[in-house]
Design a protein around this motif. Structure first.
Motif, mmCIF file in Angstrom:
data_model
loop_
_atom_site.group_PDB
_atom_site.id
_atom_site.type_symbol
_atom_site.label_atom_id
_atom_site.label_comp_id
_atom_site.label_asym_id
_atom_site.label_seq_id
_atom_site.Cartn_x
_atom_site.Cartn_y
_atom_site.Cartn_z
ATOM 1 N N GLY A 258 82.023 -14.191 61.899
ATOM 2 C CA GLY A 258 80.575 -14.332 61.870
ATOM 3 C C GLY A 258 80.117 -15.659 61.289
ATOM 4 N N GLU A 259 80.842 -16.170 60.310
ATOM 5 C CA GLU A 259 80.461 -17.466 59.739
ATOM 6 C C GLU A 259 80.579 -18.567 60.790
ATOM 7 N N GLY A 260 81.657 -18.524 61.571
ATOM 8 C CA GLY A 260 81.805 -19.518 62.621
ATOM 9 C C GLY A 260 80.757 -19.369 63.709
ATOM 10 N N LEU A 261 80.434 -18.122 64.033
ATOM 11 C CA LEU A 261 79.424 -17.876 65.069
ATOM 12 C C LEU A 261 78.046 -18.331 64.611
ATOM 13 N N ALA A 262 77.717 -18.079 63.348
ATOM 14 C CA ALA A 262 76.403 -18.458 62.817
ATOM 15 C C ALA A 262 76.192 -19.961 62.864
ATOM 16 N N ALA A 263 77.274 -20.717 62.780
ATOM 17 C CA ALA A 263 77.149 -22.180 62.821
ATOM 18 C C ALA A 263 76.641 -22.678 64.174
ATOM 19 N N LEU A 264 76.677 -21.813 65.195
ATOM 20 C CA LEU A 264 76.238 -22.199 66.532
ATOM 21 C C LEU A 264 74.770 -21.862 66.785
ATOM 22 N N ALA A 265 74.100 -21.280 65.800
ATOM 23 C CA ALA A 265 72.691 -20.910 65.962
ATOM 24 C C ALA A 265 71.810 -22.159 65.985
ATOM 25 N N SER A 266 70.872 -22.195 66.906
ATOM 26 C CA SER A 266 69.962 -23.332 66.999
ATOM 27 C C SER A 266 68.772 -23.188 66.055
ATOM 28 N N ARG A 267 68.472 -21.950 65.656
ATOM 29 C CA ARG A 267 67.410 -21.689 64.672
ATOM 30 C C ARG A 267 67.972 -20.814 63.570
ATOM 31 N N ARG A 268 67.332 -20.838 62.408
ATOM 32 C CA ARG A 268 67.828 -20.085 61.264
ATOM 33 C C ARG A 268 66.829 -19.079 60.697
ATOM 34 N N GLN A 269 65.545 -19.273 60.964
ATOM 35 C CA GLN A 269 64.547 -18.428 60.310
ATOM 36 C C GLN A 269 63.341 -18.210 61.205
ATOM 37 N N GLU A 270 62.464 -17.308 60.729
ATOM 38 C CA GLU A 270 61.235 -16.938 61.430
ATOM 39 C C GLU A 270 61.524 -16.459 62.844
ATOM 40 N N MET A 271 62.499 -15.570 62.969
ATOM 41 C CA MET A 271 62.876 -15.011 64.264
ATOM 42 C C MET A 271 62.880 -13.489 64.198
ATOM 43 N N ARG B 293 72.370 -11.101 56.046
ATOM 44 C CA ARG B 293 72.333 -12.561 56.027
ATOM 45 C C ARG B 293 71.133 -13.090 56.804
ATOM 46 N N TRP B 294 70.898 -12.543 57.997
ATOM 47 C CA TRP B 294 69.773 -12.999 58.801
ATOM 48 C C TRP B 294 68.443 -12.629 58.165
ATOM 49 N N ARG B 295 68.379 -11.471 57.548
ATOM 50 C CA ARG B 295 67.130 -11.052 56.902
ATOM 51 C C ARG B 295 66.821 -11.923 55.688
ATOM 52 N N GLU B 296 67.839 -12.191 54.879
ATOM 53 C CA GLU B 296 67.632 -13.012 53.681
ATOM 54 C C GLU B 296 67.279 -14.450 54.040
ATOM 55 N N ALA B 297 67.606 -14.876 55.251
ATOM 56 C CA ALA B 297 67.261 -16.232 55.703
ATOM 57 C C ALA B 297 65.811 -16.335 56.169
ATOM 58 N N GLY B 298 65.113 -15.186 56.198
ATOM 59 C CA GLY B 298 63.701 -15.215 56.563
ATOM 60 C C GLY B 298 63.412 -14.732 57.969
ATOM 61 N N ASN B 299 64.179 -13.744 58.433
ATOM 62 C CA ASN B 299 63.988 -13.200 59.772
ATOM 63 C C ASN B 299 63.724 -11.696 59.705
ATOM 64 N N GLN B 300 63.135 -11.166 60.769
ATOM 65 C CA GLN B 300 62.941 -9.721 60.892
ATOM 66 C C GLN B 300 64.084 -9.182 61.739
ATOM 67 N N VAL B 301 64.846 -8.229 61.190
ATOM 68 C CA VAL B 301 66.122 -7.848 61.787
ATOM 69 C C VAL B 301 66.118 -6.378 62.203
#
Length: 252
Positions: free
Chosen positions: A32-45, A60-68
Motif C-alpha cells: 500500500g505504501e508503494g501504491l499510495a506513492a502513485l496517487a495524483s491527489r492526496r486530500q479533499e477527495m 490513512r486516507w481519512r487522516e489525510a483529509g478525505n471522506q472514506v
C-alpha cells in the motif's frame, strides 16, 4: 483472466483472520505504501477503499483529509474497521458488483484484493465506472511467480504446493485493455526467523483459502522439518517473495 472463486469461502477465511490481521499484514502495508506513492491527489477527495480489510489505509486516507467509504466482502473485517473508526462509511459487498452510482468517487483504491475475484476485467470496469472524471483508480495485485519459495519446498518433498494460480502481468494488462491502464511491477521479499512464523503469517492474513480446495490434512512434525530443510533462506531467515503489479487508471 477468469476463474471460479467461492466468495463465501473467501469471506470466511478473512473473517477468521480479522481479529489478528493487523499483526501479520506487513505485506499489505508495504504494498500500500508503494501504491499510495502513485496517487495524483492526496486530500479533499471522496475515497472508496475496495477490499479494505481492517481499514489500515482507510485510516490513512481519512487522516489525510478525505471522506472514506470502507468496503469489504467480510463482515468481520468491516466490524474491526468500524470499531477502530477508520472511515466515514462502511459497506459490505463484493467488488465485482459495486453497489455505488456512476462517478461517485474521486479515488477508487484497492490494495491486494482483486486477486480474490473471478473476473478482473469486470472489477476494473466497475472501478472505472464509479470514479469521477479527473479521478483515479489505484490497485495492486499478486501475479504469477509469487510464493516461489513455498512451491520449491513443497515440490522437493513430492507434495502439491498449497498455492493459488495468479494472473500473469500480460493477463492483467489484457483485463485493462481500453481502460488506459498503466502498470508498474514491484517485488517484495519478506523474511521470517523460522518456518512456523512464516506459515502463521499466511494464516494470519487470511491468505490460506485455495480455489482448488485442499488435499490431505494438517502438516505433521516430520513434514514441517523436511520443509524447513528445503526452504530457501539467506542471512535474514526463511524467505517468501511476492511479484506484485500496481495498476493506475486516470479517468477522463
Amino acid at each position: 483472466m477468469t476463474q471460479w472463486v467461492n466468495k463465501e469461502a473467501v469471506a470466511q477465511a478473512f473473517g477468521r483472520a480479522a481479529r489478528h490481521y493487523d499483526r501479520h499484514a506487513e505485506l499489505q502495508r508495504l504494498s500500500g505504501e508503494g501504491l499510495a506513492a502513485l496517487a495524483s491527489r492526496r486530500q479533499e477527495m471522496l475515497v472508496l477503499d475496495a477490499g479494505c480489510g481492517t481499514g489500515w489505509f482507510s485510516r490513512r486516507w481519512r487522516e489525510a483529509g478525505n471522506q472514506v467509504t470502507a468496503f469489504d466482502l467480510s463482515a468481520e473485517m468491516l466490524q474491526q474497521a468500524e470499531a477502530q473508526q477508520v472511515a466515514d462509511c462502511y459497506r459490505q459487498g463484493d467488488i465485482e458488483a459495486l453497489p455505488f452510482a456512476a462517478q461517485t468517487f474521486d479515488l477508487c483504491w484497492s490494495n491486494l484484493a482483486v486477486q480474490w475475484c473471478s473476473d478482473l476485467r469486470r472489477v476494473l470496469t466497475g472501478f472505472r465506472h464509479v470514479t469521477r472524471p479527473g479521478g483515479q483508480v489505484l490497485f495492486s495485485t499478486v501475479t504469477s511467480g509469487s510464493l516461489q519459495e513455498l512451491k520449491t519446498a513443497w515440490e522437493k518433498n513430492d507434495m502439491a504446493a498449497p498455492v493459488n494460480t495468479f494472473l500473469t502481468p500480460e493477463e492483467v494488462a489484457g483485463a485493462g485493455e481500453g481502460l488506459a491502464l498503466r502498470l508498474q511491477p514491484h517485488s517484495i521479499t519478506m523474511a521470517f526467523p523460522d518456518l512456523l512464523s512464516l506459515l502463521h503469517s499466511l494464516k494470519g492474513i487470511g491468505a490460506t483459502h485455495l480455489h482448488q480446495g485442499r488435499n490431505g490434512g494438517p502438516l505433521i512434525r516430520s513434514q514441517l522439518q523436511k520443509l524447513a530443510c528445503d526452504w530457501p533462506q539467506d542471512s535474514r531467515g526463511y524467505l517468501l517473495s511476492y511479484q506484485l503489479i500496481y495498476g493506475v487508471i486516470h479517468c477522463d
